[in-house]
Design an enzyme around this catalytic site. Structure first.
Site, PDB file in Angstrom:
ATOM      1  N   LYS A 187      -9.136 -49.677  33.170  1.00 62.26           N
ATOM      2  CA  LYS A 187      -8.868 -49.177  31.491  1.00 62.26           C
ATOM      3  C   LYS A 187      -7.885 -50.039  31.194  1.00 62.26           C
ATOM      4  O   LYS A 187      -7.189 -50.746  31.953  1.00 62.26           O
ATOM      5  CB  LYS A 187      -8.138 -47.768  31.237  1.00 62.26           C
ATOM      6  CG  LYS A 187      -9.286 -46.732  30.396  1.00 62.26           C
ATOM      7  CD  LYS A 187     -10.016 -47.270  29.151  1.00 62.26           C
ATOM      8  CE  LYS A 187     -10.756 -46.424  29.210  1.00 62.26           C
ATOM      9  NZ  LYS A 187     -11.885 -46.850  27.679  1.00 62.26           N
ATOM     10  N   ASP A 192     -11.805 -37.652  55.301  1.00 66.10           N
ATOM     11  CA  ASP A 192     -12.251 -37.395  54.052  1.00 66.10           C
ATOM     12  C   ASP A 192     -12.110 -36.465  52.854  1.00 66.10           C
ATOM     13  O   ASP A 192     -11.853 -35.427  53.391  1.00 66.10           O
ATOM     14  CB  ASP A 192     -13.671 -38.178  53.376  1.00 66.10           C
ATOM     15  CG  ASP A 192     -13.907 -39.053  52.578  1.00 66.10           C
ATOM     16  OD1 ASP A 192     -14.101 -38.578  51.146  1.00 66.10           O
ATOM     17  OD2 ASP A 192     -14.471 -40.354  52.241  1.00 66.10           O
ATOM     18  N   TYR A 242      -4.407 -50.077  39.620  1.00 64.18           N
ATOM     19  CA  TYR A 242      -5.159 -50.263  40.283  1.00 64.18           C
ATOM     20  C   TYR A 242      -3.769 -51.304  41.730  1.00 64.18           C
ATOM     21  O   TYR A 242      -3.764 -51.125  42.385  1.00 64.18           O
ATOM     22  CB  TYR A 242      -6.196 -50.290  41.033  1.00 64.18           C
ATOM     23  CG  TYR A 242      -7.247 -50.520  41.708  1.00 64.18           C
ATOM     24  CD1 TYR A 242      -7.849 -49.641  42.771  1.00 64.18           C
ATOM     25  CD2 TYR A 242      -7.491 -52.292  42.400  1.00 64.18           C
ATOM     26  CE1 TYR A 242      -7.799 -50.294  43.490  1.00 64.18           C
ATOM     27  CE2 TYR A 242      -8.099 -51.887  42.989  1.00 64.18           C
ATOM     28  CZ  TYR A 242      -8.246 -51.163  44.493  1.00 64.18           C
ATOM     29  OH  TYR A 242      -8.780 -52.397  45.086  1.00 64.18           O
ATOM     30  N   LEU A 291      -4.954 -51.594  29.597  1.00 64.86           N
ATOM     31  CA  LEU A 291      -3.541 -50.951  29.633  1.00 64.86           C
ATOM     32  C   LEU A 291      -2.935 -50.536  28.041  1.00 64.86           C
ATOM     33  O   LEU A 291      -2.630 -49.260  28.782  1.00 64.86           O
ATOM     34  CB  LEU A 291      -1.913 -51.819  29.762  1.00 64.86           C
ATOM     35  CG  LEU A 291      -0.878 -51.099  30.165  1.00 64.86           C
ATOM     36  CD1 LEU A 291      -0.569 -50.150  30.854  1.00 64.86           C
ATOM     37  CD2 LEU A 291       0.513 -52.532  29.888  1.00 64.86           C
ATOM     38  N   ASN A 308      -5.546 -49.125  26.367  1.00 69.39           N
ATOM     39  CA  ASN A 308      -6.177 -47.342  26.670  1.00 69.39           C
ATOM     40  C   ASN A 308      -6.112 -46.783  27.411  1.00 69.39           C
ATOM     41  O   ASN A 308      -6.631 -46.081  27.570  1.00 69.39           O
ATOM     42  CB  ASN A 308      -7.485 -48.242  26.038  1.00 69.39           C
ATOM     43  CG  ASN A 308      -8.121 -48.953  25.425  1.00 69.39           C
ATOM     44  OD1 ASN A 308      -6.808 -49.039  24.136  1.00 69.39           O
ATOM     45  ND2 ASN A 308      -9.412 -49.974  25.518  1.00 69.39           N
ATOM     46  N   ALA A 366      -8.048 -45.127  52.627  1.00 67.50           N
ATOM     47  CA  ALA A 366      -8.925 -43.856  50.941  1.00 67.50           C
ATOM     48  C   ALA A 366      -8.140 -44.493  49.702  1.00 67.50           C
ATOM     49  O   ALA A 366      -6.804 -44.813  49.962  1.00 67.50           O
ATOM     50  CB  ALA A 366      -8.553 -42.236  50.763  1.00 67.50           C
ATOM     51  N   GLY A 367      -8.933 -44.890  48.792  1.00 69.78           N
ATOM     52  CA  GLY A 367      -8.338 -45.339  47.325  1.00 69.78           C
ATOM     53  C   GLY A 367      -9.765 -45.435  46.439  1.00 69.78           C
ATOM     54  O   GLY A 367     -10.951 -44.791  46.736  1.00 69.78           O
ATOM     55  N   ASN A 375      -5.434 -58.250  37.939  1.00 71.19           N
ATOM     56  CA  ASN A 375      -7.344 -58.328  37.463  1.00 71.19           C
ATOM     57  C   ASN A 375      -6.942 -57.613  36.665  1.00 71.19           C
ATOM     58  O   ASN A 375      -6.963 -55.808  36.036  1.00 71.19           O
ATOM     59  CB  ASN A 375      -8.109 -57.205  38.931  1.00 71.19           C
ATOM     60  CG  ASN A 375      -9.542 -56.951  38.416  1.00 71.19           C
ATOM     61  OD1 ASN A 375      -9.783 -58.759  37.858  1.00 71.19           O
ATOM     62  ND2 ASN A 375     -10.209 -56.825  39.343  1.00 71.19           N
TER      63      ASN A 375
END
Ligand code: NAD
Length: 451
Positions: free
Chosen positions: A298, A241, A357, A300, A302, A292-293, A351
């Site tokens: 926001k 990490d 993402y 698109l 913006n 890890a992510g 989403n």
């Protein structure tokens, strides 16, 4: 982070209220516990006729100490032990007319299925035939199993495994997974196996003994759960990490007898440092979990470049770069290595507010599929796991309404736990899972999103 609604719905008063109001009654799921039998009861095994997996399935079940019952007779006696699983060998289908045998076998058996039961169908892959009628019959099972998953109640699940000719030896590991509590939140999934050199013998309760496993993003959340489950399964875990999470990373590593390695996976020298660390400290690596992510949500319209770039860098580019470096470094990635990449339901369904993402998580699926043949040629595998709504500190902070809707719109009517994602990853990491390659396994309770 208990599921107050599920606990209420399963209380005496709550059961009455939810029944009267027709509200969902999410079950307490059967989860894996070492030392417990694979299934809490017998399994019913049937065939659509002329199948080639009957002996294999009987052997897998009896080796696991599961009593095998003959098909349940419609309108037969309802006393006796309820089946804990219903398995159908549907290999050998050549025409849609033969599918009637599937529903004739499944209907009475599913009617008697116990709580947290399992329905599992095994069939030939639709893509492995030129005959439209044969392909139609095989593909029909996809619609059948997804619908069964939506009809089942009480924490039961339904999944389908396509088994090409020559992949019979790869069947045991997925069958054990789908029957066990490890797959508690894996529902309505369709996997296609590949022929592979599968080591003989059961994976048992220490399937990762002698293995070195890297888990990125292991300081908290799902990554910490993955580290714990891999360690429980006897792997030595190298928990990775960012330096800023060093304190909690060290705590996780100490708790599981693993080692902590502080690394920002997006750093220019990250791949070289990881390769050197694994070579010098451990002589190589057997399992790599790219967990890890980050999210930087926001719309698109913006979206600023920093949000877009940081999400792509952590979620996708780092997985590509680290994997490529491990492949290129001679002798570091063990020949039967297992790579598991954490994707997301958002990468499948999309989403709102998550174009960056979702793009990164969909990219992982493309990457895994493209790399699978190269990994297969080495005797290794690369797969993706796509979690749905997982109950974490992040989701606990959502407004109540959003959280309730998000966690209930799946066949199991509840959110999954980090351990559910971890169990699926641990299963894909097992030596016996050699025939599962290039697959995307959703851990989403059969979410209605992106179905
Ligand atoms: P989390 O934010 O709790 O943990 C992510 C970890 O990754 C953190 O410890 C963080 O420090 C680490 N990390 C971030 N950037 C890093 C970097 N550059 N180098 C090294 N480590 C870094 O997230 P989580 O909810 O546990 O999610 C874990 C994975 O599961 C992520 O890939 C996420 O996209 C995916 N996922 C989560 C959910 C969910 O419901 N929580 C659903 C679908 C997918």
């Amino acid at each position: 982070m208990s599921d107050w609604y599920r606990d209420f719905a399963n209380s005496g008063f709550g059961t009455t209220i939810t029944r009267q109001l027709g509200l969902p009654r999410p079950a307490v799921l059967r989860r894996y516990e070492p030392g417990r039998p694979l299934l809490p009861g017998p399994a019913v095994l049937g065939s659509t006729g002329g199948g080639r997996l009957g002996d294999t399935l009987t052997r897998v079940l009896t080796d696991a100490g599961v009593a095998v019952l003959p098909p349940v007779v419609a309108d037969g006696p309802t006393d006796g032990e309820k089946p804990a699983a219903v398995l159908l060998d549907a290999t050998g289908l050549t025409s849609p007319g033969q599918l009637a045998a599937a529903y004739q076998f499944l209907a009475p058996a599913i009617k008697r299925l116990g709580t947290s039961g399992r329905v599992l169908i095994l069939a030939d892959p639709p893509a492995a035939t030129d005959s439209p009628a044969t392909a139609a019959a095989r593909q029909a099972l996809d619609g059948l199993i997804r619908s069964v998953g939506k009809e089942l109640r009480d924490g039961s699940t339904a999944n389908l495994v396509y088994v090409p000719e020559g992949a019979e030896s790869a069947v045991a590991s997925p069958v054990r997974f789908f029957l066990s509590g490890r797959s508690a939140y894996v529902d309505g999934q369709v996997l296609t196996l590949a022929a592979a050199d599968v080591p003989t013998g059961e994976d048992g309760e220490r399937p990762l003994a002698g293995k070195v496993a890297v888990v990125t993003g292991a300081a908290r959340g799902i990554g910490a759960a993955i580290a714990r489950v891999l360690a429980r399964d006897a792997a030595h875990v190298v928990a990775v990490d960012v330096p800023a999470a060093g304190q909690s990373l060290a705590e996780v590593a100490n708790e599981i007898g693993g080692t902590a390695f502080q690394l920002d996976i997006t750093a220019a020298d990250a791949a070289a440092r990881l390769v050197a660390h694994l070579r010098e400290r451990h002589g190589g690596v057997d399992v790599v979990v790219h967990n890890a992510g980050i999210t930087r949500d926001k719309l698109l319209v913006n979206m600023d470049a920093a949000r877009w770039n940081s999400v792509m860098a952590v979620n996708l580019q780092a997985q590509l770069d680290l994997t490529a470096a491990l492949l290129a470094a001679e002798g570091v990635l063990r020949p039967d290595a297992r790579i598991v990449c954490v994707s997301s339901q958002s990468g499948i369904a999309g989403n709102r507010g998550q174009t960056n993402y979702a793009a990164s998580k969909a990219g992982i699926i493309g990457m895994v599929r493209a790399w699978a043949p190269e990994f297969a040629a080495r005797g290794a595998t690369i797969n993706a796991v796509a979690p749905g709504f997982i109950v974490t500190e992040m989701t606990a902070k959502m407004p109540l309404g959003t959280r309730e809707v998000g966690s209930r719109i799946n066949s199991l009517q509840q959110g999954g736990l980090p351990v559910d994602v971890a169990e699926t990853i641990a299963w894909l990491s097992q030596p016996g899972s050699a025939g599962v390659n290039g697959q995307v396994v959703r851990v989403c309770g059969q979410s209605m999103l992106g179905a």
